[in-house]
Design an enzyme around this catalytic site. Structure first.
Site, PDB file in Angstrom:
ATOM      1  N   THR A  13       0.957  -1.253   0.067  1.00  0.00           N
ATOM      2  CA  THR A  13       0.072   0.012  -0.203  1.00  0.00           C
ATOM      3  C   THR A  13       0.892   1.148  -0.072  1.00  0.00           C
ATOM      4  OG1 THR A  13      -0.093  -0.230   2.461  1.00  0.00           O
ATOM      5  CG2 THR A  13      -1.914  -1.138   1.182  1.00  0.00           C
ATOM      6  N   MET A  15       4.136   3.846  -1.407  1.00  0.00           N
ATOM      7  CA  MET A  15       4.505   4.668  -2.896  1.00  0.00           C
ATOM      8  C   MET A  15       4.976   3.441  -3.706  1.00  0.00           C
ATOM      9  SD  MET A  15       4.423   7.490  -2.361  1.00  0.00           S
ATOM     10  CE  MET A  15       3.865   8.550  -3.707  1.00  0.00           C
ATOM     11  N   ARG A 109      21.198  -5.104   1.837  1.00  0.00           N
ATOM     12  CA  ARG A 109      22.107  -4.708   0.684  1.00  0.00           C
ATOM     13  C   ARG A 109      23.522  -5.093   1.058  1.00  0.00           C
ATOM     14  NH1 ARG A 109      19.325   1.193  -0.557  1.00  0.00           N
ATOM     15  NH2 ARG A 109      17.357   0.258  -0.954  1.00  0.00           N
ATOM     16  N   CYS A 147      17.290   3.977  -4.827  1.00  0.00           N
ATOM     17  CA  CYS A 147      16.579   4.606  -6.253  1.00  0.00           C
ATOM     18  C   CYS A 147      17.736   5.699  -6.820  1.00  0.00           C
ATOM     19  CB  CYS A 147      15.552   5.417  -5.799  1.00  0.00           C
ATOM     20  SG  CYS A 147      15.430   6.431  -4.365  1.00  0.00           S
ATOM     21  N   GLY A 178      10.686   9.750  -3.307  1.00  0.00           N
ATOM     22  CA  GLY A 178      11.536   8.799  -2.717  1.00  0.00           C
ATOM     23  C   GLY A 178      11.710   8.728  -1.274  1.00  0.00           C
ATOM     24  N   LYS A 203      24.997   5.730   1.018  1.00  0.00           N
ATOM     25  CA  LYS A 203      24.456   4.508   0.146  1.00  0.00           C
ATOM     26  C   LYS A 203      24.816   4.609  -1.146  1.00  0.00           C
ATOM     27  CE  LYS A 203      20.186   4.158   2.844  1.00  0.00           C
ATOM     28  NZ  LYS A 203      18.720   4.299   2.752  1.00  0.00           N
ATOM     29  N   HIS A 240      14.293  11.147 -10.198  1.00  0.00           N
ATOM     30  CA  HIS A 240      15.422  11.897  -9.772  1.00  0.00           C
ATOM     31  C   HIS A 240      16.304  12.185 -10.792  1.00  0.00           C
ATOM     32  CE1 HIS A 240      13.957  10.266  -6.074  1.00  0.00           C
ATOM     33  NE2 HIS A 240      14.959   9.294  -5.918  1.00  0.00           N
ATOM     34  N   ASN A 328      12.229   7.026  -9.935  1.00  0.00           N
ATOM     35  CA  ASN A 328      12.738   6.496  -8.821  1.00  0.00           C
ATOM     36  C   ASN A 328      11.931   5.200  -8.221  1.00  0.00           C
ATOM     37  OD1 ASN A 328      11.206   9.120  -8.082  1.00  0.00           O
ATOM     38  ND2 ASN A 328      11.064   8.134  -6.255  1.00  0.00           N
ATOM     39  N   THR A 329      10.410   5.318  -8.503  1.00  0.00           N
ATOM     40  CA  THR A 329       9.851   4.226  -7.988  1.00  0.00           C
ATOM     41  C   THR A 329       9.530   3.089  -9.012  1.00  0.00           C
ATOM     42  OG1 THR A 329       7.456   5.041  -8.463  1.00  0.00           O
ATOM     43  CG2 THR A 329       8.366   5.423  -6.424  1.00  0.00           C
TER      44      THR A 329
HETATM   45  N1  LIG Z   1      10.220   5.475  -2.718  1.00  0.00           N
HETATM   46  C1  LIG Z   1      11.234   5.252  -3.523  1.00  0.00           C
HETATM   47  O1  LIG Z   1      11.366   5.828  -4.419  1.00  0.00           O
HETATM   48  C2  LIG Z   1      12.101   4.138  -3.107  1.00  0.00           C
HETATM   49  C3  LIG Z   1      12.905   3.644  -4.153  1.00  0.00           C
HETATM   50  C4  LIG Z   1      14.091   2.740  -3.415  1.00  0.00           C
HETATM   51  C5  LIG Z   1      13.775   1.944  -2.402  1.00  0.00           C
HETATM   52  N2  LIG Z   1      12.908   2.241  -1.644  1.00  0.00           N
HETATM   53  C6  LIG Z   1      12.659   1.479  -0.374  1.00  0.00           C
HETATM   54  O2  LIG Z   1      11.356   0.858  -0.439  1.00  0.00           O
HETATM   55  C7  LIG Z   1      10.617   0.475   0.767  1.00  0.00           C
HETATM   56  C8  LIG Z   1       9.457   1.244   0.716  1.00  0.00           C
HETATM   57  O3  LIG Z   1       9.455   2.569   0.269  1.00  0.00           O
HETATM   58  P1  LIG Z   1       8.125   3.363   0.069  1.00  0.00           P
HETATM   59  O4  LIG Z   1       8.535   4.780  -0.331  1.00  0.00           O
HETATM   60  O5  LIG Z   1       7.147   2.756  -0.652  1.00  0.00           O
HETATM   61  O6  LIG Z   1       7.546   3.684   1.666  1.00  0.00           O
HETATM   62  P2  LIG Z   1       6.058   3.908   2.051  1.00  0.00           P
HETATM   63  O7  LIG Z   1       5.221   4.841   1.106  1.00  0.00           O
HETATM   64  O8  LIG Z   1       6.235   4.252   3.371  1.00  0.00           O
HETATM   65  O9  LIG Z   1       5.533   2.340   2.233  1.00  0.00           O
HETATM   66  C9  LIG Z   1       5.584   1.570   3.279  1.00  0.00           C
HETATM   67  C10 LIG Z   1       4.800   0.329   3.219  1.00  0.00           C
HETATM   68  O10 LIG Z   1       5.123  -0.754   4.323  1.00  0.00           O
HETATM   69  C11 LIG Z   1       3.912  -1.235   4.907  1.00  0.00           C
HETATM   70  N3  LIG Z   1       4.540  -1.481   6.140  1.00  0.00           N
HETATM   71  C12 LIG Z   1       5.069  -0.607   7.283  1.00  0.00           C
HETATM   72  N4  LIG Z   1       5.550  -1.483   8.300  1.00  0.00           N
HETATM   73  C13 LIG Z   1       4.912  -2.754   7.875  1.00  0.00           C
HETATM   74  C14 LIG Z   1       5.140  -3.918   8.797  1.00  0.00           C
HETATM   75  N5  LIG Z   1       5.668  -4.006   9.898  1.00  0.00           N
HETATM   76  N6  LIG Z   1       4.532  -5.049   8.346  1.00  0.00           N
HETATM   77  C15 LIG Z   1       4.005  -5.160   7.183  1.00  0.00           C
HETATM   78  N7  LIG Z   1       3.800  -3.865   6.210  1.00  0.00           N
HETATM   79  C16 LIG Z   1       4.448  -2.912   6.733  1.00  0.00           C
HETATM   80  C17 LIG Z   1       3.095   0.162   4.897  1.00  0.00           C
HETATM   81  O11 LIG Z   1       1.984  -0.509   5.298  1.00  0.00           O
HETATM   82  P3  LIG Z   1       0.823   0.395   5.754  1.00  0.00           P
HETATM   83  O12 LIG Z   1       0.496   1.846   5.178  1.00  0.00           O
HETATM   84  O13 LIG Z   1      -0.431  -0.448   5.881  1.00  0.00           O
HETATM   85  O14 LIG Z   1       1.157   0.784   7.202  1.00  0.00           O
HETATM   86  C18 LIG Z   1       3.301   0.514   3.481  1.00  0.00           C
HETATM   87  O15 LIG Z   1       2.726  -0.207   2.332  1.00  0.00           O
HETATM   88  C19 LIG Z   1      11.910   1.509   1.791  1.00  0.00           C
HETATM   89  O16 LIG Z   1      12.757   0.396   2.352  1.00  0.00           O
HETATM   90  C20 LIG Z   1      12.543   2.257   0.796  1.00  0.00           C
HETATM   91  O17 LIG Z   1      13.910   2.718   1.590  1.00  0.00           O
HETATM   92  C21 LIG Z   1      11.771   3.521  -1.918  1.00  0.00           C
END
Ligand SMILES: NC(=O)c1ccc[n+]([C@@H]2O[C@H](COP(=O)([O-])OP(=O)(O)OC[C@H]3O[C@@H](n4cnc5c(N)ncnc54)[C@H](OP(=O)(O)O)[C@@H]3O)[C@@H](O)[C@H]2O)c1
Length: 354
Positions: A13, A15, A109, A147, A178, A203, A240, A328-329
């Site tokens: 759910t 990003m 990683r 990313c 991001g 990183k 980005h 990035n996503t």
């Molecule tokens: N955003 C980017 O551009 C990007 C790029 C590369 C890597 N990343 C990495 O990808 C990961 C996710 O990033 P994001 O930007 O998508 O973050 P985000 O929008 O904050 O989403 C986090 C997700 O994880 C779920 N979650 C959190 N704690 C949990 C738990 N204990 N058990 C099960 N689900 C849980 C949340 O669910 P609920 O909403 O239901 O709590 C939500 O679906 C991070 O590690 C980030 O560093 C992100």
């Protein structure tokens, strides 16, 4: 080889998670079976996105109930994990005990036995998963880079192969998505640039040296490139932008650099994987490209290519400068990891050969 694979998405759910749902909606091999979250557990997926998504989730997923993580009960052929770092540290090994698990999080990683993969760059490091049997896992864990590192390294790899990079200076302008959802408060980022993203510069440096290292004798020998990264958060939504200066051992000209970038292809292109763009790097000649809004969805698989422009001389015959932008996503997270899973599946690394 199974004809199709049932997959779960941990963090569906968020990003990145919603990008998985979009990209897997009509995937020829992978079918979504579980969407896993935390705060939204118990809701329908369609009720779980608080922000205004630019797409409607497919009906089959929209009506799914978001589940809490329960690795032992959630039986699937594999899992994608886009959990926040702390949750990933706790939960990814629990899923890897049973299933192939592909992660975007940074928690594992840098572990010696865990691959950090960009499929066009270092597919051979998949073999590290063989070492994970000593962890007692029936599955395995593999990770994708940050990313910022992904778009950057797609452009560095062909230049390093041909000219051998010694030093790299990169300044980034990183979109708010991001930082996940809700991420940076709107009052902090609108009309503003923030010259700090926690741990990002470190990183980029260490991941670049792992990605451009060499897999030999069962381990990754890191490259030895001096990296100075300067990372900034800017008020764009997705994509980005990065400006690069690099120094090489061999002489380099802008024309030779562009030729190397344009001809770069890897295993995903050879295998014609569903999420592989025809060109991992697109080079533009206009003086004012790439641009975030115009180029983030460039390429035959939208958002999967890094777009490069303004390739020009550095300070001497051993240096160049350029700008790059990547989504990035998409390429920076979900797309890179889906491509990794496609490569494992097609090459038989997921089950048969490991
Ligand atoms: N955003 C980017 O551009 C990007 C790029 C590369 C890597 N990343 C990495 O990808 C990961 C996710 O990033 P994001 O930007 O998508 O973050 P985000 O929008 O904050 O989403 C986090 C997700 O994880 C779920 N979650 C959190 N704690 C949990 C738990 N204990 N058990 C099960 N689900 C849980 C949340 O669910 P609920 O909403 O239901 O709590 C939500 O679906 C991070 O590690 C980030 O560093 C992100």
């Amino acid at each position: 080889m199974k004809e199709s694979m049932e997959v779960g998405i941990l963090g569906a759910t968020g990003m990145v998670g919603s990008e998985y749902v979009r990209m897997l909606a009509n995937h020829p091999w992978f079918k979504i079976k579980y969407v896993v979250g935390k705060k939204t557990a118990g809701k329908k997926f369609r009720e779980s996105n608080e922000w205004i998504s630019s797409y409607e989730p497919p009906k089959s997923v929209a009506e799914m109930t978001v589940l809490e993580s329960k690795p032992e009960d959630q039986k699937a052929d594999m899992f994608f994990s886009c959990l926040p770092t702390d949750a990933a540290r706790e939960l990814e090994p629990l899923y890897a005990r049973y299933y192939p698990t592909y992660s975007d999080a940074s928690a594992y990683r840098m572990e010696q036995d865990i691959p950090l993969i960009i499929p066009e760059i270092n597919p051979d490091s998949w073999e590290l998963i063989k070492k994970q049997k000593s962890r007692g896992w029936a599955g395995f864990l593999t990770t994708g880079p940050n990313c910022t590192s992904i778009g950057l390294n797609l452009t560095l790899k062909p230049l390093d192969d041909e000219f051998k990079i010694k030093k790299l200076v990169v300044a980034t302008m990183q979109a708010v998505s991001g930082a996940g959802f809700p991420g940076v408060p709107s009052i902090s980022i609108l009309d503003n640039v923030i010259p700090y993203i926690k741990d990002e510069e470190e990183k980029v440096a260490v991941e670049t040296n792992k990605l451009l290292g060499r897999y030999a004798n069962g381990k990754v020998e890191f490259a030895n490139i001096d990296v100075a990264a300067m990372c900034n958060r800017v008020p764009t939504i997705d994509g980005h932008m990065e400006t690069v200066y690099l120094e090489t051992e061999k002489k380099i000209t802008p024309e030779d650099a562009k030729a190397a970038l344009r001809s770069f292809k890897g295993l995903p292109q050879e295998l014609k994987l569903p999420t592989a763009p025809e060109f991992p790097v697109i080079v533009r000649e206009e003086p004012d490209r790439p641009q975030t809004r115009l180029d983030r969805f460039a390429g035959t698989v939208p958002g999967m290519s890094a777009v490069v422009g303004r390739v020009r001389k550095g300070i001497d015959d051993h240096s160049i400068r350029y700008s790059l932008m990547s989504h990035n996503t998409v390429r920076g997270a979900a797309g890179n990891t889906i491509l990794t899973a496609e490569m494992f599946y097609k090459e038989g690394w997921m089950f048969d050969k490991r």
